[in-house]
Design a protein around this motif. Structure first.
Motif, PDB file in Angstrom:
ATOM      1  N   GLY A   8     103.568 118.690 -63.649  1.00 40.12           N
ATOM      2  CA  GLY A   8     103.834 120.115 -63.471  1.00 40.12           C
ATOM      3  C   GLY A   8     104.876 120.702 -64.392  1.00 40.12           C
ATOM      4  N   SER A  17     108.447 130.898 -63.049  1.00 39.64           N
ATOM      5  CA  SER A  17     108.431 129.887 -61.987  1.00 39.64           C
ATOM      6  C   SER A  17     107.591 128.686 -62.410  1.00 39.64           C
ATOM      7  N   ARG A  19     106.051 124.827 -60.456  1.00 35.85           N
ATOM      8  CA  ARG A  19     106.046 123.926 -59.308  1.00 35.85           C
ATOM      9  C   ARG A  19     105.808 122.514 -59.802  1.00 35.85           C
ATOM     10  N   SER A  21     105.220 118.494 -58.994  1.00 34.67           N
ATOM     11  CA  SER A  21     104.641 117.638 -57.963  1.00 34.67           C
ATOM     12  C   SER A  21     105.017 116.198 -58.245  1.00 34.67           C
ATOM     13  N   PHE A  68     115.313 127.203 -55.839  1.00 33.55           N
ATOM     14  CA  PHE A  68     114.399 126.067 -55.759  1.00 33.55           C
ATOM     15  C   PHE A  68     114.124 125.739 -54.290  1.00 33.55           C
ATOM     16  N   THR A  69     112.907 125.245 -54.050  1.00 30.86           N
ATOM     17  CA  THR A  69     112.529 124.815 -52.710  1.00 30.86           C
ATOM     18  C   THR A  69     111.817 123.469 -52.789  1.00 30.86           C
ATOM     19  N   SER A  71     109.658 120.532 -50.813  1.00 32.45           N
ATOM     20  CA  SER A  71     108.773 120.379 -49.663  1.00 32.45           C
ATOM     21  C   SER A  71     107.974 119.093 -49.831  1.00 32.45           C
ATOM     22  N   TYR A  80     107.068 118.197 -53.498  1.00 28.78           N
ATOM     23  CA  TYR A  80     107.011 119.311 -54.436  1.00 28.78           C
ATOM     24  C   TYR A  80     108.401 119.876 -54.689  1.00 28.78           C
ATOM     25  N   LEU A  81     108.537 120.509 -55.844  1.00 27.77           N
ATOM     26  CA  LEU A  81     109.741 121.273 -56.131  1.00 27.77           C
ATOM     27  C   LEU A  81     109.296 122.616 -56.711  1.00 27.77           C
ATOM     28  N   GLN A  82     109.403 123.650 -55.906  1.00 27.26           N
ATOM     29  CA  GLN A  82     109.098 124.988 -56.368  1.00 27.26           C
ATOM     30  C   GLN A  82     110.339 125.573 -56.999  1.00 27.26           C
ATOM     31  N   ASN A  84     111.922 128.795 -58.926  1.00 32.90           N
ATOM     32  CA  ASN A  84     111.805 130.214 -59.245  1.00 32.90           C
ATOM     33  C   ASN A  84     113.019 130.681 -60.041  1.00 32.90           C
TER      34      ASN A  84
END
Length: 122
Positions: A8, A17, A19, A21, A68-69, A71, A80-82, A84
């Motif tokens: 990713g 942004s 994301r 994985s 960052f988020t 999940s 995951y690391l989202q 933004n």
């Protein structure tokens, strides 16, 4: 041990942004707390975020908090690391890591992926 493969990463502009994985192999993914670290050229590897086995608990470095988020999906064995509102200071190789313990230091994690490059242009 668990094997980890990140994906990713890429080249984006400031404000964009991405994301990331991290796919895990093995039958015990849900037994691991997972983390993301990053390493910029000439700098030490630094903690970005981590998430507990069930996903209930998370923590973030101050530098990414609110942008960052982290999940996870235990059924897909993926974390995951989202990311933004990316800025050039986020440019680094991002690594996924797994631990049966808990912590935010590199030595707390026993399994690592190969890393994925994230480059943010201004």
């Amino acid at each position: 041990q668990v094997q980890l493969v990140e994906s990713g990463g890429g080249l984006v502009q400031a404000g964009d942004s991405l994301r990331l994985s991290c796919a895990a192999s093995g039958r015990t993914f849900s037994s691991y707390n997972m983390g993301w670290f990053r390493q910029a050229p000439g700098k030490e590897r630094e903690f970005v975020a981590d998430i507990s086995r069930t996903g209930v608990s998370t923590s973030y470095a101050d530098s990414v908090k609110g942008r960052f988020t982290i999940s996870r999906d235990n059924a897909k064995k993926t974390v995951y690391l989202q990311m933004n509102s990316l800025n050039p200071e986020d440019t680094a190789v991002y690594y996924c890591a797994a631990t049966t313990g808990w912590g935010t230091r590199s030595y707390d994690f026993g399994s690592w992926g190969q890393g994925t490059q994230v480059t943010v242009s201004s």
